[in-house]
Structure formats: structure tokens, C-alpha cells
Design a protein around this motif. Structure first.
Motif, PDB file in Angstrom:
ATOM      1  N   GLU A  92       0.829  -1.202   0.000  1.00  0.00           N
ATOM      2  CA  GLU A  92       0.000   0.000   0.000  1.00  0.00           C
ATOM      3  C   GLU A  92       0.865   1.255   0.000  1.00  0.00           C
ATOM      4  O   GLU A  92       1.825   1.373   0.754  1.00  0.00           O
ATOM      5  CB  GLU A  92      -0.910   0.004   1.227  1.00  0.00           C
ATOM      6  CG  GLU A  92      -1.952   1.089   1.169  1.00  0.00           C
ATOM      7  CD  GLU A  92      -2.964   0.983   2.294  1.00  0.00           C
ATOM      8  OE1 GLU A  92      -3.500   2.034   2.657  1.00  0.00           O
ATOM      9  OE2 GLU A  92      -3.201  -0.132   2.794  1.00  0.00           O
ATOM     10  N   GLY A  93       0.512   2.157  -0.879  1.00  0.00           N
ATOM     11  CA  GLY A  93       1.231   3.425  -0.991  1.00  0.00           C
ATOM     12  C   GLY A  93       2.365   3.414  -1.997  1.00  0.00           C
ATOM     13  O   GLY A  93       2.809   4.471  -2.428  1.00  0.00           O
ATOM     14  N   ILE A  94       2.855   2.236  -2.346  1.00  0.00           N
ATOM     15  CA  ILE A  94       3.938   2.156  -3.339  1.00  0.00           C
ATOM     16  C   ILE A  94       3.608   1.133  -4.432  1.00  0.00           C
ATOM     17  O   ILE A  94       4.496   0.585  -5.055  1.00  0.00           O
ATOM     18  CB  ILE A  94       5.304   1.830  -2.689  1.00  0.00           C
ATOM     19  CG1 ILE A  94       5.258   0.514  -1.909  1.00  0.00           C
ATOM     20  CG2 ILE A  94       5.785   2.972  -1.829  1.00  0.00           C
ATOM     21  CD1 ILE A  94       6.626   0.013  -1.481  1.00  0.00           C
ATOM     22  N   GLU A  95       2.307   0.911  -4.658  1.00  0.00           N
ATOM     23  CA  GLU A  95       1.888  -0.040  -5.686  1.00  0.00           C
ATOM     24  C   GLU A  95       2.433   0.389  -7.041  1.00  0.00           C
ATOM     25  O   GLU A  95       2.513   1.574  -7.345  1.00  0.00           O
ATOM     26  CB  GLU A  95       0.356  -0.102  -5.799  1.00  0.00           C
ATOM     27  CG  GLU A  95      -0.359  -0.442  -4.538  1.00  0.00           C
ATOM     28  CD  GLU A  95      -0.804   0.797  -3.756  1.00  0.00           C
ATOM     29  OE1 GLU A  95      -0.275   1.903  -3.998  1.00  0.00           O
ATOM     30  OE2 GLU A  95      -1.654   0.639  -2.882  1.00  0.00           O
ATOM     31  N   GLY A  96       2.793  -0.580  -7.839  1.00  0.00           N
ATOM     32  CA  GLY A  96       3.248  -0.272  -9.187  1.00  0.00           C
ATOM     33  C   GLY A  96       3.840  -1.481  -9.871  1.00  0.00           C
ATOM     34  O   GLY A  96       3.986  -2.548  -9.275  1.00  0.00           O
ATOM     35  N   VAL A  97       4.142  -1.297 -11.140  1.00  0.00           N
ATOM     36  CA  VAL A  97       4.779  -2.329 -11.952  1.00  0.00           C
ATOM     37  C   VAL A  97       6.065  -1.724 -12.487  1.00  0.00           C
ATOM     38  O   VAL A  97       6.046  -0.674 -13.134  1.00  0.00           O
ATOM     39  CB  VAL A  97       3.867  -2.767 -13.122  1.00  0.00           C
ATOM     40  CG1 VAL A  97       4.566  -3.797 -13.993  1.00  0.00           C
ATOM     41  CG2 VAL A  97       2.532  -3.302 -12.610  1.00  0.00           C
ATOM     42  N   ALA A  98       7.185  -2.364 -12.193  1.00  0.00           N
ATOM     43  CA  ALA A  98       8.489  -1.883 -12.649  1.00  0.00           C
ATOM     44  C   ALA A  98       8.942  -2.720 -13.832  1.00  0.00           C
ATOM     45  O   ALA A  98       8.863  -3.950 -13.802  1.00  0.00           O
ATOM     46  CB  ALA A  98       9.510  -1.975 -11.518  1.00  0.00           C
ATOM     47  N   SER A  99       9.401  -2.036 -14.880  1.00  0.00           N
ATOM     48  CA  SER A  99       9.880  -2.739 -16.061  1.00  0.00           C
ATOM     49  C   SER A  99      10.837  -1.840 -16.827  1.00  0.00           C
ATOM     50  O   SER A  99      10.711  -0.616 -16.791  1.00  0.00           O
ATOM     51  CB  SER A  99       8.712  -3.117 -16.973  1.00  0.00           C
ATOM     52  OG  SER A  99       9.180  -3.813 -18.119  1.00  0.00           O
TER      53      SER A  99
END
Length: 141
Positions: A92-99
Motif C-alpha cells: 500500500e502506498g507504493i503499488e506499481g509495476v516496474a519494467s
């Protein structure tokens, strides 16, 4: 377009079919078998083509925007379209997809994302067309 329909469409594309072949084969109900265990069948495209033929044709020939993205869906889309494994952060608060994405890949992904998502570079400076790290994250107010 739904995220699932977009993923299924891109799975068909990944088999090397042209837009014309996709349109023709979908209209004929003659799509090849899926080779991706995450996509059990291409049936959703047959349904979309039957129920919303204009929407389906525009999605194939002109592109689409996904109505609602999820972290897992973005990850799957990147894997299917670009052949890259992305990292999903669900805290929570840093959700994301790194690519890592090239500028062309970033430009292809950006208009597909639903409203409320953005692509943030993770380094500054020019990449000279090379892949660079990005995070696809929900827009925070």
C-alpha cells in the motif's frame, strides 16, 4: 476495452497474425489455439467481435484504451507484448509495476493504460533508444 480482452488480443497478435488475419479469422471463428497457459482460449475475442464488431475492429486496427487496469494485468500485458518480465509491487502506498522499456515501448504502453495510471521514469537523462527503468503507477492526488 476490457483489460482481459486487450490481453487476449495481444496474445493472438503475439502469434504473428496481421490485423487483417485477426479480423478475418475472428469473424470466421477460426482462431488458433493459445500457446500461453495464462490465456486458456481466445474465445473472448469471438464474443467481442459478435457483440461489438465496430469496437473490435477499431481495437485491432487503430488501438484501444483499457477501461480498468490492475497491477497483474499490466504485468501480463507487458510480458505478452514486449516479452519482458516486470516486477509487481503491491504494498500500500507504493503499488506499481516496474519494467525496463525502450522509448517506443513506453509510447506504445502509455495510450493503452486506463485513466488513473502513469509511467514514471526511474532515471533521468536520455536513453538513446535503449531500454530504461520505468514504473507504471496509479496517479496519486
Amino acid at each position: 476495452m476490457s483489460q482481459w480482452d486487450a490481453i487476449v488480443l495481444e496474445s493472438v497478435r503475439s502469434l504473428g497474425l496481421t490485423d487483417e488475419e485477426i479480423l478475418h479469422r475472428t469473424a470466421q471463428g477460426d482462431l488458433p489455439a493459445s500457446r500461453d497457459e495464462a490465456i486458456p482460449s481466445f474465445e473472448p475475442l469471438l464474443t467481442l467481435q459478435a457483440e461489438q464488431p465496430e469496437t473490435f475492429e477499431r481495437a485491432v486496427t487503430e488501438g484501444y484504451r483499457i477501461k480498468y487496469n490492475t497491477l497483474g494485468g499490466i504485468n501480463t500485458w507487458i510480458r505478452i507484448v514486449f516479452g519482458r518480465e516486470a516486477e509487481v509491487e503491491r504494498s500500500e502506498g507504493i503499488e506499481g509495476v516496474a519494467s525496463e522499456l525502450t522509448p517506443a515501448e513506453r509510447d506504445r504502453l502509455e495510450p493503452v493504460l486506463s485513466i488513473g495510471w502513469t509511467i514514471e521514469p526511474q532515471q533521468s537523462g536520455e536513453t538513446n533508444g535503449e531500454a530504461a527503468p520505468y514504473r507504471i503507477v496509479p496517479v496519486r492526488s
